[in-house]
Design an enzyme around this catalytic site. Sequence first.
Site, PDB file in Angstrom:
ATOM      1  N   TYR A 218      -8.936   1.446  67.641  1.00  0.00           N
ATOM      2  CA  TYR A 218      -9.748   1.255  68.857  1.00  0.00           C
ATOM      3  C   TYR A 218      -9.134   1.976  70.055  1.00  0.00           C
ATOM      4  O   TYR A 218      -8.645   3.098  69.908  1.00  0.00           O
ATOM      5  CB  TYR A 218      -9.929  -0.239  69.168  1.00  0.00           C
TER       6      TYR A 218
ATOM      7  N   TYR B 297     -23.067  -7.359  57.535  1.00  0.00           N
ATOM      8  CA  TYR B 297     -21.839  -7.035  58.281  1.00  0.00           C
ATOM      9  C   TYR B 297     -20.865  -8.222  58.295  1.00  0.00           C
ATOM     10  O   TYR B 297     -19.671  -8.059  58.018  1.00  0.00           O
ATOM     11  CB  TYR B 297     -22.220  -6.605  59.705  1.00  0.00           C
TER      12      TYR B 297
ATOM     13  N   SER C  85     -12.307  -5.817  60.392  1.00  0.00           N
ATOM     14  CA  SER C  85     -12.728  -4.434  60.673  1.00  0.00           C
ATOM     15  C   SER C  85     -12.186  -3.398  59.706  1.00  0.00           C
ATOM     16  O   SER C  85     -12.608  -2.243  59.757  1.00  0.00           O
ATOM     17  CB  SER C  85     -12.326  -4.052  62.093  1.00  0.00           C
TER      18      SER C  85
ATOM     19  N   VAL D  30      -9.041  -7.964  62.873  1.00  0.00           N
ATOM     20  CA  VAL D  30      -8.572  -9.140  63.614  1.00  0.00           C
ATOM     21  C   VAL D  30      -8.033 -10.259  62.704  1.00  0.00           C
ATOM     22  O   VAL D  30      -7.503 -11.250  63.195  1.00  0.00           O
ATOM     23  CB  VAL D  30      -9.649  -9.704  64.581  1.00  0.00           C
TER      24      VAL D  30
ATOM     25  N   LYS E 173     -14.605  -1.386  57.883  1.00  0.00           N
ATOM     26  CA  LYS E 173     -15.392  -0.296  58.510  1.00  0.00           C
ATOM     27  C   LYS E 173     -15.218   1.059  57.810  1.00  0.00           C
ATOM     28  O   LYS E 173     -16.206   1.747  57.567  1.00  0.00           O
ATOM     29  CB  LYS E 173     -15.089  -0.207  60.008  1.00  0.00           C
TER      30      LYS E 173
END
Length: 305
Positions: free
Chosen positions: A241, A194, A66, A259, A69
Site C-alpha cells: 500500500y 471478496y 489482502s 491485515v 489480491k
Amino acid sequence: MNNLSDFNCELAFITDECRKYIKYGKAADYIPVLAKADVNKLGVYIISKDNEYFYGDYDDLFTIQSIIKPLILLLALQDAGVERVRSLVGVEATGKPFDTFNYTDLALKSEHINPMINAGAIALCTLIKGSTFQEKTNRLLDFTRKLAKNDSIEIDTTVYLSEKATGNKNRALAYMLNAYKMINEDVEELLDCYFGACSIKVNCKDLANIAFALAHCLPNEIINEDDARFVNAILSTCGMYDGSGEFALNVGVPAKSGVGGGIMAVVPFRMGIGVFSPALDEKGNSVAGKKILETISKKMQLSIF
Ligand code: GLN
C-alpha cells in the site's frame, strides 16, 4: 547459502531479535474477531530451490486477507486475459490506504485504482470464471490450495461472516464501482466472493509456497512467466500500500501484506517467504514481519534493486 541447520539457527536469532518490534503495532480491529489475535505470535518460513527454513509460529493459521489480491489478479489474468484486466484496473500506486475512496469530484475511472487496493481487487473478482459468485470463490480457494500445495486450506467462516456483517466500507466501494459503471454485477454477491476469499486460512508455509510459485524458481504449470512478471511488478510498487516505497528501499522484493498479520515476499527466481505477526502499523502492514524481511534481505542480499 549456509547449510540447513546453520541458517535455521540464524533465522531463529533474527526472528527473536525482531520480536521487540511487536510493541510498535496493534492487531487489526475493524472486525472484532481479528482484534482477538494473539500479537505475540511470530513465525517465518522460507522456501528456496534447495532448502526450507522455518522458525517460530510458522504453522499457526491466520486469514490471508489482502494477500489474496495477487491471486485474484493472477486468476483474472488467466481467466480473462491481460487486456480485460488492464481495462478494468490501472497499475499505478495510489499512495493512499488500501480502503481509500476517491476524494475528488471527478468520475472514478479504472486508471484510478490498482489490483492491490480493495476497489481494484473487488472489481477483478468480476473477471474470475464461474456462473455464480460461490463458484468464483471456490475457484479462488482451489487456486490457493494448488499454489500453496495444500489441499486442507479452508475458509474461516467466523471471519467471513464478520467481514460480511461489518464491511460497509467495502460495500460502499463496490457500490461506487457500480455507480461509475465499472462493474454491473450484483454488489452483495460480488462482496461475498471478496469477503470469502479474504477469509481463507493459511500459515507461513502456505504463503512461502505461493511466493515460491510466483518467484518462478522452477518451471511451473500453474503460473506462466508473463503473468508472474505482471503480478510481481505490481507487488513491488503497490503490494505494501502506501508503505510500498519504504518497503522497496528496506527490503527490495515484491511482497504483499494482509491485515491478518501475514506478509508474502517473492524473491524472483530465488525463493518464496511467508512471515506472520499480527501487530500492524497504521498502514496495515505487520511491523515485526517487515523487520524480519528487512533483516533476511540484508543478510542474504535479496534486494532486486
Ligand atoms: N478484508 C480486508 C478488507 O477488505 C482486507 C484488507 C487488508 O488485508 N489490507 O478490508
